[in-house]
Design a protein around this motif. Structure first.
Motif, PDB file in Angstrom:
ATOM      1  N   GLY A 157       0.802  -1.216   0.000  1.00 32.62           N
ATOM      2  CA  GLY A 157       0.000   0.000   0.000  1.00 32.62           C
ATOM      3  C   GLY A 157       0.834   1.265   0.000  1.00 32.62           C
ATOM      4  N   GLN A 158       0.163   2.397   0.255  1.00 32.87           N
ATOM      5  CA  GLN A 158       0.824   3.698   0.264  1.00 32.87           C
ATOM      6  C   GLN A 158       1.732   3.834   1.485  1.00 32.87           C
ATOM      7  OE1 GLN A 158       0.212   5.875  -2.359  1.00 32.87           O
ATOM      8  NE2 GLN A 158      -0.977   4.186  -3.201  1.00 32.87           N
ATOM      9  N   GLN A 160       2.203   6.469   3.268  1.00 33.52           N
ATOM     10  CA  GLN A 160       1.588   7.310   4.290  1.00 33.52           C
ATOM     11  C   GLN A 160       0.151   7.626   3.888  1.00 33.52           C
ATOM     12  OE1 GLN A 160       4.147  10.708   4.362  1.00 33.52           O
ATOM     13  NE2 GLN A 160       3.453  11.506   2.399  1.00 33.52           N
ATOM     14  N   CYS A 162      -3.203   9.285   2.561  1.00 33.86           N
ATOM     15  CA  CYS A 162      -3.435  10.246   1.475  1.00 33.86           C
ATOM     16  C   CYS A 162      -3.884  11.592   2.052  1.00 33.86           C
ATOM     17  CB  CYS A 162      -4.505   9.692   0.542  1.00 33.86           C
ATOM     18  SG  CYS A 162      -4.877  10.718  -0.882  1.00 33.86           S
ATOM     19  N   GLN A 254      -0.861   2.585  -9.100  1.00 30.32           N
ATOM     20  CA  GLN A 254      -0.715   3.318  -7.845  1.00 30.32           C
ATOM     21  C   GLN A 254      -1.158   4.774  -7.997  1.00 30.32           C
ATOM     22  OE1 GLN A 254      -0.125   1.902  -4.955  1.00 30.32           O
ATOM     23  NE2 GLN A 254       0.080  -0.077  -5.983  1.00 30.32           N
ATOM     24  N   ARG A 255      -0.888   5.373  -9.161  1.00 28.69           N
ATOM     25  CA  ARG A 255      -1.329   6.760  -9.380  1.00 28.69           C
ATOM     26  C   ARG A 255      -2.847   6.835  -9.417  1.00 28.69           C
ATOM     27  NH1 ARG A 255      -2.949   9.688 -13.619  1.00 28.69           N
ATOM     28  NH2 ARG A 255      -2.247   8.236 -15.232  1.00 28.69           N
ATOM     29  N   ALA A 258      -4.210   6.596  -5.964  1.00 28.25           N
ATOM     30  CA  ALA A 258      -3.995   7.833  -5.221  1.00 28.25           C
ATOM     31  C   ALA A 258      -4.976   8.919  -5.642  1.00 28.25           C
ATOM     32  CB  ALA A 258      -2.562   8.313  -5.416  1.00 28.25           C
ATOM     33  N   GLU A 278      -5.659  -2.282  -1.011  1.00 29.57           N
ATOM     34  CA  GLU A 278      -4.899  -1.249  -1.719  1.00 29.57           C
ATOM     35  C   GLU A 278      -5.693   0.053  -1.790  1.00 29.57           C
ATOM     36  OE1 GLU A 278      -2.122  -3.649  -4.930  1.00 29.57           O
ATOM     37  OE2 GLU A 278      -4.231  -3.332  -5.424  1.00 29.57           O
ATOM     38  N   SER A 281      -5.823   1.756   1.582  1.00 30.93           N
ATOM     39  CA  SER A 281      -4.519   2.355   1.868  1.00 30.93           C
ATOM     40  C   SER A 281      -4.366   3.697   1.175  1.00 30.93           C
ATOM     41  CB  SER A 281      -3.404   1.403   1.420  1.00 30.93           C
ATOM     42  OG  SER A 281      -2.142   1.990   1.590  1.00 30.93           O
ATOM     43  N   ALA A 282      -4.973   3.827  -0.008  1.00 29.78           N
ATOM     44  CA  ALA A 282      -4.872   5.060  -0.786  1.00 29.78           C
ATOM     45  C   ALA A 282      -5.968   6.068  -0.453  1.00 29.78           C
ATOM     46  CB  ALA A 282      -4.917   4.723  -2.277  1.00 29.78           C
ATOM     47  N   TRP A 342      -5.906   3.955   6.199  1.00 24.74           N
ATOM     48  CA  TRP A 342      -4.485   3.644   6.015  1.00 24.74           C
ATOM     49  C   TRP A 342      -3.965   2.794   7.171  1.00 24.74           C
ATOM     50  CZ3 TRP A 342       0.022   4.478   8.713  1.00 24.74           C
ATOM     51  CH2 TRP A 342       1.221   4.227   8.012  1.00 24.74           C
TER      52      TRP A 342
END
Length: 371
Positions: A157-158, A160, A162, A254-255, A258, A278, A281-282, A342
């Protein structure tokens, strides 16, 4: 320790393959000598391409292995090798579940039947690791009594939480789907529901992105998505866009995560479902059907819809469209949700999964998991 890993394929944009690549990398980092035996491999892991089980049986690494790990989610002939593993080696299986045949086309029914029949091979394993409690329930329902435990997959995942979404500034609500374009993922339901939202709310602006492995997708559904991408702008004007990203690189996925406000996955069956984690997480809101492992994997953070109810799916998406445009959500609500989501998603972080996997293999080899 020498370890052999067996599976039919290890290719990009495939959840089981990604898990295999993760596992092999972690075991190598732990100092083990690992080789994957497979028909096809696109990941950068030590592997040997084989034609059938005889190519593996005569391999020196396989014969000297302390453990042989089979991954299983659908029928493949190499799984029958579990009956011929060297006596000194521990026989381990990672079970990723099987999609029931009522959720796939008739042309796949024979393969699904063979897959459920091949589950009996797990009776010969020393231990089975299931991705989820749902998978463990399927194992026991099939009357496989082999010692088993739950070993969740890793989710990359990210780094940190978002901070904000592009839609907060431009007013466009971004919807995202990640998965194969097949019946069991509810792609047709998604298109129907989003179009209902466009018809019900003339003021909403939507950008729908679909990320899919086209090699494992249904050609008719790929065609339906492309047809909607052409037709919707003509019907609804500039307030909608639909883009299909076939075999997208991880950076693009991933972009899109986000940027997305809402992740929609009207799936009919999931053994685990990495994309939901995922998405959380974003900082994406999640809408999905309420079946198999989706309620558990969402951790109380998704809007669950009765499976196959497209009218309620459209209502749920509509509610998320309204929320994404609400000033209070953009000012305060989003930051609180994104942080909570997250933190939950981080419980599936690779570092934690790596520790669980290494402990499982060591305990299995040492006989700790025999009962």
């Amino acid at each position: 320790m020498k370890i052999s890993v067996i599976h039919g394929i290890c290719v990009r944009n495939d959840a089981i393959s990604n898990a295999i690549a993760d596992n092999i990398g972690w075991l190598i980092e732990a100092g083990h000598e690992v080789v994957l035996f497979t028909y096809a491999c696109e990941h950068a892991v030590p592997h040997r391409l084989v034609r059938d089980v005889t190519d593996i049986m005569t391999d020196a690494h396989f014969q000297a292995s302390d453990a042989v790990i089979f991954h299983f989610g659908i029928y493949y002939p190499l799984f029958d090798l579990i009956l011929l593993v060297p006596e000194r080696a521990r026989r381990l299986v990672v079970f990723h579940n099987i999609t029931p045949k009522q959720f796939v086309g008739a042309e796949h029914h024979a393969t699904i039947d063979k897959s459920f029949a091949q589950m009996a091979n797990m009776m010969f394993a020393d231990h089975v690791a299931c991705d989820s409690a749902s998978n463990l329930a399927v194992l026991r329902a099939a009357r496989v009594s082999t010692p088993a435990s739950v070993l969740p997959l890793a989710v990359h995942g990210q780094a940190q939480p978002c901070a904000a979404k592009p839609g907060h500034a431009d007013g466009i609500v971004r919807l995202l789907f990640i998965g194969r374009l097949v019946r069991s993922k509810g792609v047709a339901d998604l298109l129907d529901a989003v179009e209902r939202c466009l018809q019900a709310d003339s003021g909403v602006r939507i950008a729908l992105d679909l990320v899919a492995n086209l090699g494992f997708s249904d050609a008719a559904l790929v065609g339906a998505v492309r047809a909607a991408a052409d037709e919707w702008p003509r019907r609804y004007g500039p307030r909608v866009s639909l883009r299909l990203h076939g075999d997208a690189p991880d950076q693009l996925k991933q972009r899109l995560l986000a940027e997305a406000d809402v992740f929609v996955l009207p799936t009919y069956h999931e053994g685990f479902c990495v994309p939901i984690v995922e998405a959380l997480s974003a900082g994406c809101r999640v809408v999905c059907y309420d079946n198999s492992n989706t309620p558990a994997i969402a951790g109380g953070l998704a809007r669950l819809v009765p499976t196959a109810d497209i009218a309620l799916l459209a209502q749920a998406i509509g509610a998320e469209l309204a929320l994404a445009r609400a000033p209070a959500w953009r000012q305060d609500g989003f930051a609180s949700f994104a942080g909570q989501a997250w933190r939950y998603a981080h419980s599936f972080a690779p570092a934690r999964a790596r520790h669980r996997l290494s402990a499982w293999v060591l305990d299995a080899v040492n006989g700790v998991l025999d009962h």
